[in-house]
Scaffold this motif. Sequence first.
Motif, PDB file in Angstrom:
ATOM      1  N   TYR A   1       0.873  -1.247  -0.081  1.00  0.00           N
ATOM      2  CA  TYR A   1       0.080  -0.175   0.046  1.00  0.00           C
ATOM      3  C   TYR A   1       1.103   1.340  -0.001  1.00  0.00           C
ATOM      4  CZ  TYR A   1      -4.403  -2.371   0.406  1.00  0.00           C
ATOM      5  OH  TYR A   1      -5.787  -2.844  -0.064  1.00  0.00           O
TER       6      TYR A   1
ATOM      7  N   THR B   1     -12.933   0.139   4.739  1.00  0.00           N
ATOM      8  CA  THR B   1     -11.701   0.815   5.275  1.00  0.00           C
ATOM      9  C   THR B   1     -10.311  -0.181   5.328  1.00  0.00           C
ATOM     10  OG1 THR B   1     -13.060   2.257   6.841  1.00  0.00           O
ATOM     11  CG2 THR B   1     -10.748   1.854   7.130  1.00  0.00           C
TER      12      THR B   1
ATOM     13  N   SER C   1      -7.217   0.845   3.002  1.00  0.00           N
ATOM     14  CA  SER C   1      -6.081   1.153   3.746  1.00  0.00           C
ATOM     15  C   SER C   1      -4.987   0.364   3.977  1.00  0.00           C
ATOM     16  CB  SER C   1      -6.539   1.572   5.117  1.00  0.00           C
ATOM     17  OG  SER C   1      -6.904   0.476   5.788  1.00  0.00           O
TER      18      SER C   1
ATOM     19  N   GLU D   1      -5.979   5.286  12.385  1.00  0.00           N
ATOM     20  CA  GLU D   1      -5.057   5.268  11.421  1.00  0.00           C
ATOM     21  C   GLU D   1      -5.419   4.728  10.146  1.00  0.00           C
ATOM     22  OE1 GLU D   1      -0.393   3.563  10.568  1.00  0.00           O
ATOM     23  OE2 GLU D   1      -1.517   3.180  12.417  1.00  0.00           O
ATOM     24  N   ALA D   2      -6.203   3.348  10.427  1.00  0.00           N
ATOM     25  CA  ALA D   2      -6.865   2.998   9.144  1.00  0.00           C
ATOM     26  C   ALA D   2      -7.626   3.933   8.344  1.00  0.00           C
ATOM     27  CB  ALA D   2      -7.698   1.760   9.528  1.00  0.00           C
TER      28      ALA D   2
ATOM     29  N   SER E   1      -7.802   7.368   8.441  1.00  0.00           N
ATOM     30  CA  SER E   1      -7.146   8.202   7.751  1.00  0.00           C
ATOM     31  C   SER E   1      -6.361   7.832   6.607  1.00  0.00           C
ATOM     32  CB  SER E   1      -6.236   8.955   8.953  1.00  0.00           C
ATOM     33  OG  SER E   1      -5.226   9.881   8.282  1.00  0.00           O
ATOM     34  N   ARG E   2      -5.704   6.553   6.605  1.00  0.00           N
ATOM     35  CA  ARG E   2      -4.903   6.114   5.449  1.00  0.00           C
ATOM     36  C   ARG E   2      -6.037   5.843   4.330  1.00  0.00           C
ATOM     37  NH1 ARG E   2      -0.381   1.522   5.615  1.00  0.00           N
ATOM     38  NH2 ARG E   2       0.460   1.690   3.404  1.00  0.00           N
ATOM     39  N   ALA E   3      -7.303   5.121   4.626  1.00  0.00           N
ATOM     40  CA  ALA E   3      -8.148   4.977   3.643  1.00  0.00           C
ATOM     41  C   ALA E   3      -8.387   6.166   2.874  1.00  0.00           C
ATOM     42  CB  ALA E   3      -9.374   4.078   4.055  1.00  0.00           C
ATOM     43  N   GLN E   4      -8.789   7.281   3.588  1.00  0.00           N
ATOM     44  CA  GLN E   4      -9.375   8.431   2.896  1.00  0.00           C
ATOM     45  C   GLN E   4      -8.143   9.184   2.208  1.00  0.00           C
ATOM     46  OE1 GLN E   4     -10.159  10.395   6.793  1.00  0.00           O
ATOM     47  NE2 GLN E   4     -12.411   9.984   6.522  1.00  0.00           N
TER      48      GLN E   4
ATOM     49  N   ASN F   1      -5.629   7.463   0.746  1.00  0.00           N
ATOM     50  CA  ASN F   1      -5.503   6.789  -0.266  1.00  0.00           C
ATOM     51  C   ASN F   1      -6.396   6.821  -1.482  1.00  0.00           C
ATOM     52  OD1 ASN F   1      -3.232   5.491   0.361  1.00  0.00           O
ATOM     53  ND2 ASN F   1      -4.033   3.693   1.130  1.00  0.00           N
TER      54      ASN F   1
END
Length: 279
Positions: A68, A137, A141, A151-152, A154-157, A159
């Motif tokens: 990722y 999600t 993520s 964190e998951a 935030s990272r999904a958004q 990405n």
Amino acid sequence: MAGQPPFLFLHIPRTAGTTLNRLLERNFPPGSVLSLYTRDDFAQNAVIDQSRLDGIRLIQGHVLLTDYDAFTFYDTPVRAVTFLREPVSRVISEYHFLRTWPGQHLYELLNRENMSLAEYVTSSHKLLRYKGGNFMTRVLSGLDPDSRPEEALSRAQANLRDRFLAFGLTGDFDASLLLLADVMGLSDLLYERQNSLRRPEAARATDEERALVASRNVLDAALYRFAETLFAERVAAGGKAFTARLARHKLLVAKFQNVCRLLDSQAGAPGGAIENPKK
């Protein structure tokens, strides 16, 4: 790999992906599409020689990225696209789909145990642990939302906004299709709906069941709201030209589907075997 990296369609279940896959396959040359859905698909492609990947232009399947951080699959850079759906409806649809389609790998388990929707979304069974809770999600993520929720999400958004080449929303299928067409070079955009799931009245979720599903998908709900806002911004950026183009596209699709229904009725095809992208 020579030229542009292949596209990767990360197919989240019950997001109108079957309809999209049929359309995508018509837009790429024979032999240039790699589908990864069944056990046989994965067994036959456990290892892929780089020379074969050189001829692949589209990979599609219920898969995760290999990396990722670098957005790779099979150690090859990819240009990823995906579709999202309102999470409560998606999970409920997936549950009923898995219980009613014998070809699915969870069909036997769910029916042997007579597993309810509530049990499906709360089960700790190894095959179900990740199915009913914040699955979108997880896919976007690459992280475990249970152990690293903030964190998951935030990272999904991030990405979705910055790393995915494009994304669509099941509830705005036609507008989504035009956005994908612009970045993927798609020209044939007509589609006949595929893989429908029409549930009897008794199979619909109760208010209590929907509340339980929602409680298990809080991150996915936040991700979907983020996606709706981002999607609206991208559609608005197209201005009046995009609006006019979308109207023309919907008219053509409606005429095409009318012809398909007429041909199906003349051929005696059973009704109900189509998928409404908004289902």
